[in-house]
Design a protein around this motif. Structure first.
Motif, PDB file in Angstrom:
ATOM      1  N   PRO A  46      -3.636   9.071  16.040  1.00 40.93           N
ATOM      2  CA  PRO A  46      -2.416   9.517  16.703  1.00 40.93           C
ATOM      3  C   PRO A  46      -1.110   9.701  15.804  1.00 40.93           C
ATOM      4  O   PRO A  46      -0.361  10.532  15.641  1.00 40.93           O
ATOM      5  CB  PRO A  46      -2.416   8.858  18.007  1.00 40.93           C
ATOM      6  CG  PRO A  46      -3.630   8.278  18.173  1.00 40.93           C
ATOM      7  CD  PRO A  46      -4.287   8.205  16.928  1.00 40.93           C
ATOM      8  N   ALA A  47      -1.068   8.467  15.043  1.00 36.98           N
ATOM      9  CA  ALA A  47       0.179   8.223  14.122  1.00 36.98           C
ATOM     10  C   ALA A  47       0.062   9.324  13.030  1.00 36.98           C
ATOM     11  O   ALA A  47       1.072   9.886  12.691  1.00 36.98           O
ATOM     12  CB  ALA A  47       0.500   6.868  13.601  1.00 36.98           C
ATOM     13  N   ILE A  48      -1.073   9.365  12.455  1.00 34.82           N
ATOM     14  CA  ILE A  48      -1.338  10.354  11.344  1.00 34.82           C
ATOM     15  C   ILE A  48      -1.236  11.697  11.776  1.00 34.82           C
ATOM     16  O   ILE A  48      -0.575  12.494  10.860  1.00 34.82           O
ATOM     17  CB  ILE A  48      -2.793  10.091  10.669  1.00 34.82           C
ATOM     18  CG1 ILE A  48      -2.925   8.639  10.252  1.00 34.82           C
ATOM     19  CG2 ILE A  48      -2.992  10.991   9.420  1.00 34.82           C
ATOM     20  CD1 ILE A  48      -2.081   8.273   9.134  1.00 34.82           C
ATOM     21  N   LYS A  49      -1.548  12.010  13.131  1.00 33.39           N
ATOM     22  CA  LYS A  49      -1.401  13.548  13.492  1.00 33.39           C
ATOM     23  C   LYS A  49       0.037  13.785  13.516  1.00 33.39           C
ATOM     24  O   LYS A  49       0.492  14.773  13.177  1.00 33.39           O
ATOM     25  CB  LYS A  49      -1.875  13.461  14.742  1.00 33.39           C
ATOM     26  CG  LYS A  49      -1.872  14.915  15.582  1.00 33.39           C
ATOM     27  CD  LYS A  49      -2.626  14.791  16.996  1.00 33.39           C
ATOM     28  CE  LYS A  49      -2.288  16.196  17.616  1.00 33.39           C
ATOM     29  NZ  LYS A  49      -1.219  16.516  17.908  1.00 33.39           N
ATOM     30  N   LEU A 106      -0.895   8.381   3.227  1.00 32.33           N
ATOM     31  CA  LEU A 106       0.053   8.729   2.041  1.00 32.33           C
ATOM     32  C   LEU A 106       0.118  10.434   2.010  1.00 32.33           C
ATOM     33  O   LEU A 106       0.735  10.901   1.112  1.00 32.33           O
ATOM     34  CB  LEU A 106      -0.604   8.342   0.722  1.00 32.33           C
ATOM     35  CG  LEU A 106      -0.994   6.635   0.698  1.00 32.33           C
ATOM     36  CD1 LEU A 106      -1.488   6.652  -0.773  1.00 32.33           C
ATOM     37  CD2 LEU A 106       0.338   5.924   0.579  1.00 32.33           C
ATOM     38  N   THR A 107      -0.473  11.065   3.012  1.00 32.12           N
ATOM     39  CA  THR A 107      -0.391  12.345   2.981  1.00 32.12           C
ATOM     40  C   THR A 107       0.707  12.813   3.945  1.00 32.12           C
ATOM     41  O   THR A 107       0.866  12.177   5.114  1.00 32.12           O
ATOM     42  CB  THR A 107      -1.802  13.097   3.350  1.00 32.12           C
ATOM     43  OG1 THR A 107      -2.193  12.589   4.942  1.00 32.12           O
ATOM     44  CG2 THR A 107      -2.880  12.600   2.643  1.00 32.12           C
ATOM     45  N   HIS A 108       1.072  14.210   3.794  1.00 39.34           N
ATOM     46  CA  HIS A 108       2.056  14.404   4.848  1.00 39.34           C
ATOM     47  C   HIS A 108       1.755  16.176   5.094  1.00 39.34           C
ATOM     48  O   HIS A 108       2.803  16.831   5.660  1.00 39.34           O
ATOM     49  CB  HIS A 108       3.388  14.311   4.193  1.00 39.34           C
ATOM     50  CG  HIS A 108       3.875  13.179   3.703  1.00 39.34           C
ATOM     51  ND1 HIS A 108       4.429  12.271   4.717  1.00 39.34           N
ATOM     52  CD2 HIS A 108       3.690  12.399   2.678  1.00 39.34           C
ATOM     53  CE1 HIS A 108       4.705  11.189   4.377  1.00 39.34           C
ATOM     54  NE2 HIS A 108       4.158  11.047   2.952  1.00 39.34           N
ATOM     55  N   SER A 109       0.539  16.384   5.083  1.00 38.85           N
ATOM     56  CA  SER A 109       0.204  17.674   5.466  1.00 38.85           C
ATOM     57  C   SER A 109      -1.223  17.778   5.822  1.00 38.85           C
ATOM     58  O   SER A 109      -1.978  16.999   5.332  1.00 38.85           O
ATOM     59  CB  SER A 109       0.391  18.812   4.177  1.00 38.85           C
ATOM     60  OG  SER A 109      -0.569  18.671   3.318  1.00 38.85           O
ATOM     61  N   SER A 173       3.147  -0.344  10.176  1.00 40.80           N
ATOM     62  CA  SER A 173       2.596   1.053   9.741  1.00 40.80           C
ATOM     63  C   SER A 173       1.512   1.467   9.452  1.00 40.80           C
ATOM     64  O   SER A 173       0.861   0.548   8.981  1.00 40.80           O
ATOM     65  CB  SER A 173       3.876   1.412   8.574  1.00 40.80           C
ATOM     66  OG  SER A 173       3.539   0.824   7.250  1.00 40.80           O
ATOM     67  N   PRO A 174       1.087   2.805   9.566  1.00 37.28           N
ATOM     68  CA  PRO A 174      -0.248   3.168   9.065  1.00 37.28           C
ATOM     69  C   PRO A 174      -0.631   2.553   7.697  1.00 37.28           C
ATOM     70  O   PRO A 174      -1.824   2.433   7.433  1.00 37.28           O
ATOM     71  CB  PRO A 174      -0.404   4.535   9.356  1.00 37.28           C
ATOM     72  CG  PRO A 174       0.600   4.727  10.655  1.00 37.28           C
ATOM     73  CD  PRO A 174       1.687   3.860  10.167  1.00 37.28           C
TER      74      PRO A 174
END
Length: 414
Positions: A46-49, A106-109, A173-174
């Motif tokens: 959920p946090a990564i989403k 570390l990803t943002h997309s 944090s994740p």
């Protein structure tokens, strides 16, 4: 003469129980590590989403990276195990798995997330085929149905990983959480991997060959029946049947891992800590069921385990997906875990008994393919209908597994 006997039987169960005990402990550690790392990742979905701004369908496509990497690697791991051995492949995959779990935060997309999940999925698929093949060698050498115990370790690791993830979700944090998983993974691999790399795979005692050419009685074993076994078409069909059973049940495990927390948090408005507890409840009951798996198999038999387990999981998942409250859904997840507990280990064990390591590889590929292809399918169905409706597909496939287990009971016994 005594020296010759010690050399020839170095890894045979009756003469070297201590070595086999060490191997069993080391393999159990890798099963537990796999579940721990995977669960630690899924509770942060959920946090990564939110971080990547993905919708349900684009998240499903990103999760397809795990599926694609795992399925591709599974098709190749059998060859790598035959060339280099089950033990070295297990250790290498564990290192890659531990390192790659730190990459998603570390990803943002969605595109970048899918790319790093491709690496994570490759390691996940490789280690599952490798240590399942090593476990089959050990089960044959010990002449005991201990496969549920290994999968209990996986479930226990998943329960601990999900539980710790829920506890630290509000404070870490994740990025820090998953980096911690990397450190734990590398530490466990350094300790348990030394045992696997030092000890050879156990040589399995002679066992019946189903539809296979007779083996030469004086041929020495090297690493436990690694030579491909020639099997008839009937045996291949049965292996595929058990692979489909594994697929139907593993689909549910993957769906709950990736979408269970999101269902509780998004649809039932549960607290993030309670949402993370969903997979913990599922993993806890699955662990309990697998710890008692050997005794249940001896009392009830494989067919009853498949039928009763599939029916129980179907009922539990209907409750878990359609319940109006988070606590009722948690109960449904727990019942589902109890029902699914021993179906997958039984399917893998039967495939191995029918066709050796080749059967294990085929059934494992189908089974883990279901676990990894299920979450993207749930994502698309959630966009088309709703997430609770999509999760009812878990109940439907569990019922299918029960029906297949019942209708093929006579053929399987023959």
């Amino acid at each position: 003469m005594p020296k010759i006997n010690k050399t020839r039987t170095r890894n045979v169960a009756p003469d070297n129980g201590k070595d086999l005990t060490r191997l069993r402990i080391a393999l159990t550690a890798f099963f537990a590590l796999d579940g721990f790392v995977f669960a630690g990742w899924v509770v942060r979905i959920p946090a990564i989403k939110e971080q990547t701004g993905a919708s349900a369908s684009t998240l499903g496509l990103a999760l397809l990276g795990v599926s694609a990497g795992a399925v591709i690697t599974m098709t190749l791991t059998g060859r790598l195990c035959r060339r280099f051995g089950n033990h070295p492949v297990t250790v290498v995959c564990a290192v890659v798995l531990s390192l790659s779990v730190a990459l998603p935060p570390l990803t943002h997309s969605p595109v970048a997330l899918g790319a790093v999940l491709l690496v994570f999925g490759s390691a996940y698929g490789g280690i599952n085929v490798a240590f399942n093949s090593a476990a089959v060698d050990l089960v044959a050498a010990l002449r005991r149905p201990i496969m549920p115990g290994f999968h209990a370790a996986f479930s226990l690791g998943g329960m601990i990983g999900a539980g710790l993830g829920g506890l630290v979700a509000g404070s870490l944090s994740p990025t820090r959480h998953l980096l911690g998983l990397t450190c734990v993974g590398l530490l466990v691999t350094a300790v348990a991997g030394r045992v696997l790399l030092r000890e050879e795979a156990p040589a399995a005692p002679d066992r019946p060959q189903h539809d296979a050419a007779p083996a030469a009685p004086d041929r020495p074993h090297h690493g436990g029946d690694r030579a491909p076994r020639r099997v008839g078409s009937r045996t291949r069909v049965l292996v595929l049947v058990f692979g489909v059973i594994a697929l139907c049940t593993a689909y549910g495990e993957g769906a709950l891992a990736d979408w269970g927390a999101l269902h509780l948090e998004q649809d039932l408005e549960a607290h993030p800590g309670v949402a993370a507890a969903g997979y913990s409840c599922f993993a806890l009951t699955m662990t309990i069921g697998r710890l008692s798996g050997t005794a249940l198999l001896e009392r009830l038999g494989r067919t009853r385990i498949l039928v009763v387990g599939g029916a129980t999981a179907a009922a539990g998942m209907l409750l878990g997906s359609l319940a109006p409250s988070a606590w009722a859904a948690l109960l449904g997840f727990a019942v589902t875990g109890l029902g699914l507990a021993n179906i997958f280990p039984v399917a893998i064990e039967r495939a191995g008994a029918l066709a050796g390591p080749g059967g294990v590889a085929a059934a494992s590929t189908l089974g883990y393919g279901g676990m990894l292809l299920g979450p993207p399918a749930i994502g698309f169905m959630a966009d088309w209908f709703s997430l609770p409706t999509a999760l009812t597909s878990v109940a439907a496939l569990a019922a299918v597994a029960a029906v297949i287990g019942f209708t093929t009971r006579r053929v399987a016994v023959a």
